[in-house]
Design an enzyme around this catalytic site. Structure first.
Site, PDB file in Angstrom:
ATOM      1  N   GLN A  85      30.962  14.776 -25.545  1.00 48.53           N
ATOM      2  CA  GLN A  85      29.748  15.196 -26.022  1.00 48.53           C
ATOM      3  C   GLN A  85      29.748  16.573 -26.758  1.00 48.53           C
ATOM      4  OE1 GLN A  85      26.217  16.807 -23.648  1.00 48.53           O
ATOM      5  NE2 GLN A  85      24.948  14.983 -24.503  1.00 48.53           N
ATOM      6  N   CYS A 115      19.301  18.989 -24.943  1.00 53.71           N
ATOM      7  CA  CYS A 115      19.462  20.167 -23.959  1.00 53.71           C
ATOM      8  C   CYS A 115      18.173  21.213 -24.172  1.00 53.71           C
ATOM      9  CB  CYS A 115      20.645  20.935 -24.215  1.00 53.71           C
ATOM     10  SG  CYS A 115      21.002  22.351 -23.025  1.00 53.71           S
ATOM     11  N   GLY A 216      16.471   9.357 -16.582  1.00 51.78           N
ATOM     12  CA  GLY A 216      15.647  10.448 -15.920  1.00 51.78           C
ATOM     13  C   GLY A 216      15.098   9.596 -14.837  1.00 51.78           C
ATOM     14  N   SER A 239      21.874  10.638 -13.646  1.00 49.01           N
ATOM     15  CA  SER A 239      22.083  11.997 -13.621  1.00 49.01           C
ATOM     16  C   SER A 239      22.233  12.936 -12.290  1.00 49.01           C
ATOM     17  CB  SER A 239      21.236  12.847 -14.769  1.00 49.01           C
ATOM     18  OG  SER A 239      21.230  12.044 -16.013  1.00 49.01           O
TER      19      SER A 239
HETATM   20  C1  LIG Z   1      22.837  20.314 -13.921  1.00 47.62           C
HETATM   21  C2  LIG Z   1      22.823  19.726 -15.268  1.00 47.62           C
HETATM   22  C3  LIG Z   1      23.504  19.730 -16.234  1.00 47.62           C
HETATM   23  C4  LIG Z   1      23.313  19.208 -17.276  1.00 47.62           C
HETATM   24  N1  LIG Z   1      24.164  19.279 -18.469  1.00 47.62           N
HETATM   25  C5  LIG Z   1      23.866  18.252 -19.467  1.00 47.62           C
HETATM   26  C6  LIG Z   1      24.629  18.102 -20.649  1.00 47.62           C
HETATM   27  O1  LIG Z   1      26.034  18.865 -20.597  1.00 47.62           O
HETATM   28  N2  LIG Z   1      24.485  17.388 -21.640  1.00 47.62           N
HETATM   29  C7  LIG Z   1      23.447  16.392 -21.654  1.00 47.62           C
HETATM   30  O2  LIG Z   1      23.087  15.771 -22.592  1.00 47.62           O
HETATM   31  N3  LIG Z   1      22.517  16.439 -20.531  1.00 47.62           N
HETATM   32  C8  LIG Z   1      22.598  17.405 -19.681  1.00 47.62           C
HETATM   33  N4  LIG Z   1      21.924  17.436 -18.547  1.00 47.62           N
HETATM   34  C9  LIG Z   1      20.543  16.429 -18.597  1.00 47.62           C
HETATM   35  C10 LIG Z   1      21.065  15.209 -17.841  1.00 47.62           C
HETATM   36  O3  LIG Z   1      22.233  14.697 -18.448  1.00 47.62           O
HETATM   37  C11 LIG Z   1      20.139  14.200 -17.840  1.00 47.62           C
HETATM   38  O4  LIG Z   1      19.347  13.873 -19.130  1.00 47.62           O
HETATM   39  C12 LIG Z   1      18.490  14.661 -16.924  1.00 47.62           C
HETATM   40  O5  LIG Z   1      19.076  15.695 -15.877  1.00 47.62           O
HETATM   41  C13 LIG Z   1      17.689  13.715 -16.707  1.00 47.62           C
HETATM   42  O6  LIG Z   1      18.077  12.687 -15.623  1.00 47.62           O
HETATM   43  P1  LIG Z   1      17.485  12.776 -13.983  1.00 47.62           P
HETATM   44  O7  LIG Z   1      16.267  12.682 -13.892  1.00 47.62           O
HETATM   45  O8  LIG Z   1      18.214  11.549 -13.437  1.00 47.62           O
HETATM   46  O9  LIG Z   1      18.281  13.944 -13.439  1.00 47.62           O
HETATM   47  C14 LIG Z   1      22.200  18.258 -17.545  1.00 47.62           C
HETATM   48  C15 LIG Z   1      21.124  18.079 -16.216  1.00 47.62           C
HETATM   49  C16 LIG Z   1      21.699  18.862 -15.041  1.00 47.62           C
HETATM   50  C17 LIG Z   1      20.741  18.663 -13.871  1.00 47.62           C
END
Ligand SMILES: Cc1cc2nc3c(=O)[nH]c(=O)nc-3n(C[C@H](O)[C@H](O)[C@H](O)COP(=O)(O)O)c2cc1C
Length: 335
Positions: A85, A115, A216, A239
């Site tokens: 990515q 992001c 999400g 995630s």
């Molecule tokens: C600690 C952390 C780091 C993340 N780093 C990235 C990243 O490098 N690239 C990205 O596209 N999303 C990143 N995200 C977003 C997640 O990939 C995801 O889209 C988001 O947490 C929503 O999913 P969830 O509700 O299941 O956590 C990050 C989220 C967290 C909590």
């Protein structure tokens, strides 16, 4: 009781087709900055050998001036399928970075357009691209032209409740040549708060021909199944549910393939996994790995007697030996 209808099961049992790349799993491990390094991905892949995984996001401009490839971009030649990515707002820098990603072994290149972090958005990257759809389009076109692997996009539903533009945005990404889109069902303004609004993902699915991946709030098998039913998405991406729990992607994948729930890991198995994670981080990154391991260790230590105390102790370890000893003592003390 969680269950899949025969028609949904049949639909999900076919490979996920991302352009020319076929993936035999409908569950993906998301990119997580500071988390999804080679060590973590190896653990996730043990339980989900066929799932697509992502590196942490890599700054394309940083790569242009770097003498060596950053460690976060390292890919094990045996780990497939893997996506690297990238983030930035400059199409030419991203195109160059994408070529390096392919040289490193990426099966697909993903562009971060979701992001929410200020440092990234104020420079025009991440979710701020939702407000600059022409730039987002130019990025996808430039990267598609630069590489022979599929280019994908990961984004959110919009900047804020008043600016939800995912329908037009996703269509624009598809028309520009993106071969898959992952949608985190929150706005940038939501950060990680409130609920993911899966209904928007369902609406995007209705108008796109490329695969749409829902992201999400996928914290368990039941959530994954509900999300797939509600959105009609082609797959789900896990995630935060994987933090300290590299079993999640495999659990969901197994259920989607067999209709059976795996027995969850015991506290002992989770602690064994924590120990392995700690040792591997130490081997891979040395002292920096120990510092990084502290947050992972706090995520692993939940849901068994003595977890809170152990969490406090592991949060301040200085050496691998200290951590291993604490974990071994905790395992021995389990009821
Ligand atoms: C600690 C952390 C780091 C993340 N780093 C990235 C990243 O490098 N690239 C990205 O596209 N999303 C990143 N995200 C977003 C997640 O990939 C995801 O889209 C988001 O947490 C929503 O999913 P969830 O509700 O299941 O956590 C990050 C989220 C967290 C909590």
């Amino acid at each position: 009781m969680v269950s899949l209808s025969p028609s949904l099961k049949a639909q999900l049992s076919t490979p996920l087709k991302i352009g020319s790349v076929e993936v035999n799993s409908r569950v993906l491990q998301s990119p997580l900055s500071g988390v999804t390094d080679l060590v973590f991905r190896r653990l996730v892949r043990r339980y989900a050998p066929e799932s697509m995984m992502y590196t942490e996001m890599v700054h394309a401009s940083g790569l242009r001036y770097a003498k060596a490839l950053p460690k976060i971009m390292e890919v094990d030649p045996n780990e497939r399928p893997i996506s690297i990515q990238l983030f930035d707002c400059r199409p030419d820098f991203l195109a160059e970075a994408a070529q390096k990603a392919v040289e490193e072994g990426a099966d697909t290149v993903d562009i971060n357009m979701g992001c929410p972090v200020n440092k990234i958005t104020k420079n025009g990257g991440g979710s701020s691209l939702l407000r600059q759809p022409e730039t987002a389009e130019a990025i996808v076109r430039a990267v598609v032209q630069a590489v022979c692997v599929p280019v994908t996009v990961k984004t959110r539903i919009g900047w804020s409740d008043g600016e939800i533009n995912i329908l037009e945005f996703a269509k624009r990404m598809e028309d520009a040549g993106a071969q898959m889109i992952t949608i985190h069902g929150r706005t940038r303004a939501q950060g990680y708060n409130g609920n993911a609004q899966w209904e928007w993902i369902g609406r995007v699915k209705e108008i796109l021909s490329i695969p749409v991946i829902a992201n999400g709030d996928i914290f368990c098998v039941e959530a994954a199944v509900n999300c797939l039913k509600q959105t009609g998405a082609d797959g789900v991406m896990c995630s935060r549910g994987t933090l300290g729990y590299p079993f999640l992607v495999g659990e969901i994948d197994y259920f989607l393939k067999t209709g059976q729930l795996l027995t969850p890991p015991t506290p002992e198995e989770r602690l064994e996994c924590a120990r392995e994670h700690l040792e591997a981080l130490w081997q891979y990154k040395g002292d920096r790995g120990i510092r990084q391991s502290r947050k992972h260790m706090t995520w692993y230590t939940k849901g068994f007697p003595g977890a809170a105390e152990l969490r406090g102790q592991l949060a301040v370890i200085e050496t691998v030996e200290q951590g291993v000893e604490l974990i071994e003592q905790a395992i021995a003390a389990l009821p």
